[in-house]
Design an enzyme around this catalytic site. Structure first.
Site, short mmCIF file in Angstrom:
data_model
loop_
_atom_site.label_atom_id
_atom_site.label_comp_id
_atom_site.label_asym_id
_atom_site.label_seq_id
_atom_site.Cartn_x
_atom_site.Cartn_y
_atom_site.Cartn_z
N LYS A 148 0.71 4.53 6.77
CA LYS A 148 0.19 5.36 5.51
C LYS A 148 0.75 6.83 5.74
O LYS A 148 1.66 7.00 6.75
CB LYS A 148 -1.17 5.45 5.67
CG LYS A 148 -2.21 4.20 5.78
CD LYS A 148 -2.30 3.50 4.44
CE LYS A 148 -3.12 2.12 4.65
NZ LYS A 148 -2.93 1.40 3.57
N SER A 198 0.85 -1.21 0.10
CA SER A 198 -0.02 0.01 0.14
C SER A 198 0.70 1.30 -0.01
O SER A 198 0.44 2.35 -0.25
CB SER A 198 -1.07 -0.04 1.11
OG SER A 198 -0.19 0.15 2.49
#
Length: 230
Positions: A101, A25
């Protein structure tokens, strides 16, 4: 040996911890299998998470649902030793309750996608995002979110393969995460050596203006659904 183990445990708890990256990700910035070092010290001195920081945080609830567990191929005995070394911080953590993230918006910010050129904007300022994975659009999901105080809007660098805040817009707080759930800031990719690099705040976030004092939540703009990824 006992003193050394105690020191290692204290370092992991209060200073720095290694994390293993199991998903793509954050590619191409952070690749599958990379080990990153996470700074857990600065929050103790009142430092706040800033736009552009890469952070590790606890699963807010359901973000890792459906994540396939990695099969354990270690023989008996080796597994227990690795678990012990991970506990004291001498091996990277593979705790599946943690995610990594990039912070795009902090409390008070208005994060929106997209402008006329397809860019994500923060408080009206478009972001130049060279860290986004090649071939990915800044976002194929349209949204506009006012980030509540004490919360963060996060996105993965591999925008087409990241179930980040955009995929949780229908939940409480519009997909933002609680600052208190942040474990720490990822500062270095420590392994493998050929991918060693510091994780610094991208220059584009330095151009973002402070949020307007009267900003309110704007709601979603025809959110398009997509397949969720961790």
């Amino acid at each position: 040996m006992v003193v050394a183990l105690c020191i290692a445990l204290l370092l992991k708890t209060f200073l720095v911890q290694a994390f293993f990256i199991p998903s793509g990700s954050m590619e191409q910035t952070i690749r599958i299998g990379d080990r990153v070092l996470v700074d857990k010290l600065t929050p103790w001195f009142g430092a706040k998470v800033e736009r552009g920081d890469v952070v590790v945080f606890k699963d807010p609830g359901g973000w890792l649902k459906g994540e396939a567990a990695q099969p354990d191929q270690d023989p008996a005995g080796i597994k227990q030793i690795k678990e012990a070394l991970t506990f004291i911080g001498l091996l990277p953590s593979a705790d599946e309750q943690d995610l990594i993230k990039r912070v795009v918006g902090v409390g008070g910010d208005t994060v929106k996608c997209c402008d006329a050129r397809g860019r994500v904007t923060v408080n009206g300022a478009p972001l130049d995002e060279p860290y986004v994975s090649p071939g990915n659009a800044p976002s194929e999901i349209r949204f506009e979110v006012h980030v509540p105080k004490g919360r963060l809007f996060v996105m993965g660098d591999h925008r087409a393969n990241s179930a980040d805040s955009r995929y949780h817009l229908d939940e409480a707080f519009d997909g933002t995460i609680d600052e208190n759930g942040v474990v720490g800031q990822a500062v270095v990719i420590a392994w493998p050596f050929d991918h060693w690099r510091r994780l610094e705040q991208p220059a584009t976030f330095l151009t973002v203006p402070d949020p307007a004092r009267t900003g309110r939540r704007r709601g979603r703009l025809g959110r398009r659904r997509g397949t969720a990824f961790a």
